[in-house]
Design an enzyme around this catalytic site. Structure first.
Site, PDB file in Angstrom:
ATOM      1  N   HIS A  63      22.914  38.700 -12.220  1.00  0.00           N
ATOM      2  CA  HIS A  63      24.078  39.168 -11.476  1.00  0.00           C
ATOM      3  C   HIS A  63      24.478  40.589 -11.856  1.00  0.00           C
ATOM      4  O   HIS A  63      24.901  40.852 -12.990  1.00  0.00           O
ATOM      5  CB  HIS A  63      25.234  38.192 -11.740  1.00  0.00           C
ATOM      6  CG  HIS A  63      26.485  38.485 -10.977  1.00  0.00           C
ATOM      7  ND1 HIS A  63      27.410  39.419 -11.383  1.00  0.00           N
ATOM      8  CD2 HIS A  63      26.966  37.955  -9.819  1.00  0.00           C
ATOM      9  CE1 HIS A  63      28.403  39.448 -10.529  1.00  0.00           C
ATOM     10  NE2 HIS A  63      28.169  38.568  -9.571  1.00  0.00           N
ATOM     11  N   ASP A  64      24.302  41.540 -10.921  1.00  0.00           N
ATOM     12  CA  ASP A  64      24.881  42.891 -11.000  1.00  0.00           C
ATOM     13  C   ASP A  64      24.452  43.701 -12.233  1.00  0.00           C
ATOM     14  O   ASP A  64      25.234  44.522 -12.728  1.00  0.00           O
ATOM     15  CB  ASP A  64      26.411  42.812 -10.968  1.00  0.00           C
ATOM     16  CG  ASP A  64      26.956  42.466  -9.595  1.00  0.00           C
ATOM     17  OD1 ASP A  64      26.163  42.214  -8.675  1.00  0.00           O
ATOM     18  OD2 ASP A  64      28.192  42.451  -9.448  1.00  0.00           O
TER      19      ASP A  64
ATOM     20  N   LYS B  70      24.878  42.740  -2.724  1.00  0.00           N
ATOM     21  CA  LYS B  70      26.148  42.148  -3.163  1.00  0.00           C
ATOM     22  C   LYS B  70      27.304  42.780  -2.403  1.00  0.00           C
ATOM     23  O   LYS B  70      27.433  44.000  -2.352  1.00  0.00           O
ATOM     24  CB  LYS B  70      26.306  42.384  -4.665  1.00  0.00           C
ATOM     25  CG  LYS B  70      27.532  41.727  -5.274  1.00  0.00           C
ATOM     26  CD  LYS B  70      27.283  40.249  -5.509  1.00  0.00           C
ATOM     27  CE  LYS B  70      28.471  39.607  -6.221  1.00  0.00           C
ATOM     28  NZ  LYS B  70      28.877  40.331  -7.418  1.00  0.00           N
TER      29      LYS B  70
END
Length: 210
Positions: A36-37, A123
């Protein structure tokens, strides 16, 4: 407005993890991994080469290698730079305009570069499921469990875990493969997920189960 500068802190260990209300058991044939990110823009606020970010990057690399070896799908999220204000929505009210088109902002950190067969999702909001086809891609692969690692634990990682739960996807937080604004925020994320929607595990526990 914008991201804070993050002071070093130690990551949680196995005996620090809160007990989970959920009875979920991680299974290799049901799981997918979400990184994630982990983009340079979000990592630049950490002190490099120390905890939490240095061991987090190493632990995520371990998880990714184990997942690929086990045939577990590996997903990434990555935001785009230069977002139009209308597209960025309410996030602009809390965090400002976000990353620019600067070439040093958007790339995923080099140690975690996606490999052939991995899937990178754009995202848009805190939850990786919002305005993406993550759920569809998981269902097509027969996956109904999601291991979440990356940044930031109490924001996108927690909201992704909660969103997964509401889609009947069992979430697991890789507790020492997450980083956050502080150890207090990190522990808050683990406690919240353990209380209401998922299971925190260590990297070593996850690798063993995979």
């Amino acid at each position: 407005m914008g991201l804070p500068t993050i002071a070093p802190y130690d990551l949680p260990r196995a005996d620090d993890l809160p007990a989970a209300r959920a009875p979920f058991r991680l299974e290799r044939a049901r799981a997918a991994l979400l990184i994630h990110d982990m983009q340079n823009y979000f990592l630049r606020v950490f002190t490099p080469d120390v905890a939490p970010i240095a061991p987090v990057i190493a632990n995520i690399a371990r998880l990714a290698a184990a997942a690929r070896a086990a045939g577990v799908p590996v997903f990434y999220t990555a935001q785009e730079g230069g977002q139009d204000r209308r597209d960025r929505g309410l996030q602009a009210e809390l965090w400002g305009p976000g990353m620019s088109w600067a070439p040093e902002h958007q790339p995923i950190v080099g140690a975690l570069t996606p490999e052939t067969g991995d899937i990178v999702l754009v995202k848009h909001r805190y939850s990786a499921f919002q305005r993406s086809n993550l759920e569809t891609l998981m269902r097509a692969r027969g996956r109904d469990q999601l291991i979440v690692c990356g940044v930031y634990a109490h924001i996108g990682c927690t909201l992704t875990a909660a969103d997964a739960f509401m889609r009947d996807i069992e979430p697991f937080l890789a507790a020492d493969a997450l980083a956050d604004f502080s150890r207090a925020k990190h522990d808050l994320a683990l406690s919240y997920v353990a209380d209401v929607c998922g299971v925190p595990l260590t990297t070593t526990q996850i690798v063993e189960l995979l």
